[in-house]
Write a protein that holds these residues in place. Structure first.
Motif, mmCIF file in Angstrom:
data_model
loop_
_atom_site.group_PDB
_atom_site.id
_atom_site.type_symbol
_atom_site.label_atom_id
_atom_site.label_comp_id
_atom_site.label_asym_id
_atom_site.label_seq_id
_atom_site.Cartn_x
_atom_site.Cartn_y
_atom_site.Cartn_z
ATOM 1 N N SER A 1 0.310 5.392 0.792
ATOM 2 C CA SER A 1 -0.683 6.304 1.355
ATOM 3 C C SER A 1 0.000 7.558 1.877
ATOM 4 O O SER A 1 1.225 7.673 1.891
ATOM 5 N N TYR B 1 7.903 6.151 11.526
ATOM 6 C CA TYR B 1 6.851 5.189 11.251
ATOM 7 C C TYR B 1 7.091 3.885 12.008
ATOM 8 O O TYR B 1 6.164 3.282 12.546
ATOM 9 N N TYR C 1 -6.335 -6.923 5.476
ATOM 10 C CA TYR C 1 -6.064 -5.982 6.568
ATOM 11 C C TYR C 1 -7.174 -4.937 6.792
ATOM 12 O O TYR C 1 -7.599 -4.733 7.925
ATOM 13 N N CYS D 1 4.967 -1.142 2.933
ATOM 14 C CA CYS D 1 4.010 -0.033 2.970
ATOM 15 C C CYS D 1 4.800 1.267 2.837
ATOM 16 O O CYS D 1 5.701 1.523 3.640
ATOM 17 N N SER E 1 -7.481 8.717 4.213
ATOM 18 C CA SER E 1 -8.226 7.610 3.594
ATOM 19 C C SER E 1 -8.927 8.023 2.304
ATOM 20 O O SER E 1 -9.429 7.165 1.572
ATOM 21 N N ILE F 1 -2.637 -0.580 8.140
ATOM 22 C CA ILE F 1 -1.280 -0.425 7.611
ATOM 23 C C ILE F 1 -0.243 -0.909 8.615
ATOM 24 O O ILE F 1 0.719 -1.600 8.253
ATOM 25 N N THR F 2 -0.422 -0.561 9.875
ATOM 26 C CA THR F 2 0.540 -0.999 10.886
ATOM 27 C C THR F 2 0.541 -2.517 11.023
ATOM 28 O O THR F 2 1.592 -3.136 11.242
ATOM 29 N N ILE G 1 0.844 -1.196 0.000
ATOM 30 C CA ILE G 1 0.000 0.000 0.000
ATOM 31 C C ILE G 1 0.875 1.239 0.000
ATOM 32 O O ILE G 1 1.952 1.263 0.620
ATOM 33 N N TYR H 1 -5.149 3.363 9.268
ATOM 34 C CA TYR H 1 -3.847 3.443 9.944
ATOM 35 C C TYR H 1 -3.550 2.115 10.655
ATOM 36 O O TYR H 1 -2.439 1.571 10.553
ATOM 37 N N PHE I 1 -4.291 -6.386 0.337
ATOM 38 C CA PHE I 1 -4.275 -5.502 1.513
ATOM 39 C C PHE I 1 -5.695 -5.223 1.967
ATOM 40 O O PHE I 1 -5.998 -5.268 3.169
ATOM 41 N N ALA J 1 -3.450 0.486 -3.248
ATOM 42 C CA ALA J 1 -3.194 -0.758 -2.520
ATOM 43 C C ALA J 1 -3.491 -1.976 -3.376
ATOM 44 O O ALA J 1 -4.282 -1.925 -4.324
ATOM 45 N N THR K 1 -3.728 8.742 8.825
ATOM 46 C CA THR K 1 -3.615 8.321 7.437
ATOM 47 C C THR K 1 -4.771 8.891 6.626
ATOM 48 O O THR K 1 -5.927 8.796 7.037
#
Length: 259
Positions: A142, A242, A166, A200, A153, A190-191, A140, A187, A162, A158, A151
């Motif tokens: 972003s 990050y 996720y 990412c 949206s 992604i983590t 992804i 967010y 993903f 992506a 993040t």
């Protein structure tokens, strides 16, 4: 296979959605038409228009027919607004994304989904996607705020995997009335992907955004959004911050520390 497929999420009639000031279906439909015409005039990728309020899409179809060089699909979801209003438009948007993935051939034939909210125009989308084609393989891409705590949206790029692995499984965590927005859930998604070792990356180029905000019923001022052009040095700093943010977020998600 196309590298990118553009997924436009749309709600012509928000049907009393909370935290949404631009509620007039006719105005919203016109917003989508203006943005779509602008996109198709410069577009070189397939486009999927996912509408989730059961509204008539004949005028949208007419716009697509003006640009026969662009492959397209209109995916309709009449029951896409059948959920409690307090959950917010982000919840409904995940329904539109899920429905599009389940029903679109163009998305399945593409490597990446370029998702953005359909009433907005990203004036330099072509340049951004050109940059991403040079990045190599990623899960992804972003945009984050300067503190790496939020993040965007509205627009991200992506893989379908993903979204399926996720983001969409976290759909029920979205609740605007409890300040758990789509941005917060994205967010978290992604983590979680990063924790699994997935690539990412930040979108480096400044996104030039125009259009009408549905939340505020006002023209978007591009400088109000998170648009940090990333030099190599800034990317290194970004990744360090990050990584720290990811470690903290994973601990929050697992319940080891409080938000």
């Amino acid at each position: 296979m196309s590298t990118f497929c553009i997924l436009i999420t749309a709600t012509i009639d928000p049907k009393g959605m909370s935290f949404t000031r631009r509620k007039n279906p006719k105005l919203r439909e016109n917003d989508y038409i203006v943005a779509l015409e602008r996109l198709l005039s410069v577009c070189q990728y397939p486009v999927v228009f996912s509408e989730n309020s059961g509204s008539d899409t004949s005028r949208i179809e007419a716009v697509f027919k003006k640009f026969p060089q662009v492959p397209y699909e209109i995916i309709e979801y009449p029951d896409g607004q059948n959920f409690p209003r307090h959950l917010g438009k982000g919840y409904g948007e995940t329904l539109a994304i899920r429905n599009a993935i389940n029903n679109s051939k163009l998305i399945l034939d593409s490597k990446y989904v370029v998702k953005f909210t359909g009433r907005y125009i990203i004036e330099n989308l072509k340049d951004i996607l050109g940059d991403l084609e040079k990045e190599g393989d990623f899960m992804i891409a972003s945009t984050f705020d300067r503190n790496i705590t939020y993040t965007w949206s509205l627009f991200f790029v992506a893989k379908i995997s993903f979204l399926e692995k996720y983001l969409l499984p976290l759909q029920d965590k979205i609740n605007d009335s409890e300040r758990k927005s789509m941005e917060a859930v994205l967010y978290d998604a992604i983590t979680m992907a990063m924790a699994d070792g997935e690539q990412c990356i930040p979108i480096r180029r400044t996104a030039i955004l125009t259009g009408i905000s549905g939340t505020w019923n006002a023209k978007v001022n591009p400088i109000d959004h998170y648009k940090v052009k990333m030099s190599v040095a800034k990317v290194i700093i970004f990744m360090r911050k990050y990584t720290k943010a990811i470690i903290r977020r994973i601990k929050i998600i697992s319940g080891k520390i409080k938000q």
